[in-house]
Design an enzyme around this catalytic site. Sequence first.
Site, short mmCIF file in Angstrom:
data_model
loop_
_atom_site.label_atom_id
_atom_site.label_comp_id
_atom_site.label_asym_id
_atom_site.label_seq_id
_atom_site.Cartn_x
_atom_site.Cartn_y
_atom_site.Cartn_z
N THR A 1 18.97 34.48 14.89
CA THR A 1 18.34 33.81 13.73
C THR A 1 19.24 32.60 13.44
O THR A 1 19.96 32.15 14.34
CB THR A 1 18.34 34.75 12.50
OG1 THR A 1 19.71 35.08 12.21
CG2 THR A 1 17.56 36.04 12.74
N GLU A 2 19.26 32.14 12.20
CA GLU A 2 20.22 31.09 11.85
C GLU A 2 21.58 31.68 11.47
O GLU A 2 22.50 30.97 11.07
CB GLU A 2 19.68 30.25 10.68
CG GLU A 2 18.47 29.41 11.06
CD GLU A 2 17.95 28.55 9.91
OE1 GLU A 2 18.60 28.48 8.85
OE2 GLU A 2 16.87 27.97 10.09
N PHE A 3 21.70 33.01 11.57
CA PHE A 3 22.89 33.72 11.09
C PHE A 3 24.20 33.14 11.65
O PHE A 3 25.13 32.82 10.90
CB PHE A 3 22.75 35.20 11.47
CG PHE A 3 23.92 36.06 11.10
CD1 PHE A 3 24.06 36.57 9.83
CD2 PHE A 3 24.90 36.36 12.04
CE1 PHE A 3 25.15 37.38 9.49
CE2 PHE A 3 25.99 37.17 11.71
CZ PHE A 3 26.11 37.68 10.43
N ARG B 1 15.97 26.86 0.07
CA ARG B 1 15.27 25.71 0.70
C ARG B 1 13.77 25.80 0.43
O ARG B 1 13.00 26.32 1.24
CB ARG B 1 15.59 25.69 2.20
CG ARG B 1 17.04 25.29 2.48
CD ARG B 1 17.41 25.47 3.94
NE ARG B 1 17.44 26.86 4.33
CZ ARG B 1 17.63 27.30 5.57
NH1 ARG B 1 17.80 26.43 6.55
NH2 ARG B 1 17.65 28.58 5.86
N SER C 1 23.56 46.12 7.66
CA SER C 1 23.96 45.61 8.98
C SER C 1 24.78 46.69 9.69
O SER C 1 25.36 47.57 9.04
CB SER C 1 24.85 44.37 8.82
OG SER C 1 25.42 44.00 10.07
N TYR D 1 32.96 40.06 5.56
CA TYR D 1 31.52 40.25 5.79
C TYR D 1 31.22 41.74 5.90
O TYR D 1 30.28 42.25 5.28
CB TYR D 1 31.05 39.49 7.04
CG TYR D 1 29.58 39.73 7.34
CD1 TYR D 1 28.60 39.23 6.48
CD2 TYR D 1 29.17 40.48 8.44
CE1 TYR D 1 27.24 39.47 6.71
CE2 TYR D 1 27.82 40.72 8.69
CZ TYR D 1 26.86 40.20 7.82
OH TYR D 1 25.52 40.45 8.06
N ASN E 1 16.92 40.74 1.32
CA ASN E 1 17.31 40.26 2.65
C ASN E 1 18.29 39.10 2.61
O ASN E 1 19.10 38.95 3.52
CB ASN E 1 16.02 39.85 3.40
CG ASN E 1 16.31 39.02 4.62
OD1 ASN E 1 16.76 39.52 5.64
ND2 ASN E 1 16.07 37.70 4.51
#
Length: 252
Positions: free
Chosen positions: A188-190, A35, A140, A153, A87
């Site tokens: 976050t937007e996660f 973006r 993570s 994931y 990231n």
Amino acid sequence: MKKLVYITGASSGFGKAIAEKFAAEGFDIIITGRRKDLLEKLAEKLRKRSKTEVLVQGYDVRRLNEVEKAVSELKGKWRKIDVLVNNAGLAVGLNPIHEGVVDDWERMIDTNVKGLLYVSRNIVPLMVTRKKGHVINIGSVAGKEAYPNGAVYCGSKFAVDAISKGMRIDLVAHGIKVTQVCPGAAVTEFSLVRFKGDRERAEKVYTGFAPLRAEDVAEVVYFAASLPGHVNINDLVLMPTAQASATVIHRK
Ligand code: NDP
Ligand code: 8X3
């Protein structure tokens, strides 16, 4: 001379906060993500606030040709990257393995594993030439413990864990540090991305406890990057105080 950090996935969440932190600490910055409009806005803010030089690169880490083009377009001082923060990443879906959506799996593996490799393959040689540099991979808690409905994931983040260890071995003789930073639950937007825009479901993930904020993760990443040359943090797991493991969160 100012130091230079290259951050993937800086349009939101950790990447954005990491860019803000490094800019405040006097680094010049290269920020990347798909973006580009958000990245341009962030760049403008950082230039005004911190008098930092900021370069924006809009591309998709899943596309090797885009990664190669972006790195080949870096000229002069912009090739002297001191810190690479890998990231960019995401979770898509939360399903048991037998109900998994193959397209979700491909997005996670292509972004979290192959994207990290493509970027590293293009940036790390610049560090090898200079015989210095620091790669910080965002892993993570999901790369330390598997949890229900998260096999793919978690698998992608276990891969980041192994790749970080292997990178450290390959790069030790070149004077390059490799650090993995593994956060637990962070707002976050996660989760919005994981639940494909379902805001209500995403918000529920963080109710009843105080999750990590992107700024908390940025502080830790900067700390790792600011240690003396002879000191490296290999691996660091941070969680909210209310979280004890991937699956145990104490909610009020
Ligand atoms: P966000 O969704 O807020 O940010 C993800 C960033 O990754 C965005 O800037 C996005 O940019 C970028 N990104 C995603 N896919 C691509 C792609 N194909 N090409 C380029 N950039 C991409 O989430 P977080 O900040 O939480 O996530 C950052 C990292 O932290 C991820 O690797 C995630 O797995 C990890 N993580 C997150 C935790 C959490 O609880 N939030 C905990 C532990 C680890 P754009 O959409 O503009 O391309
Ligand atoms: C993000 C943290 O626990 O949602 O990597 O997988 S978790």
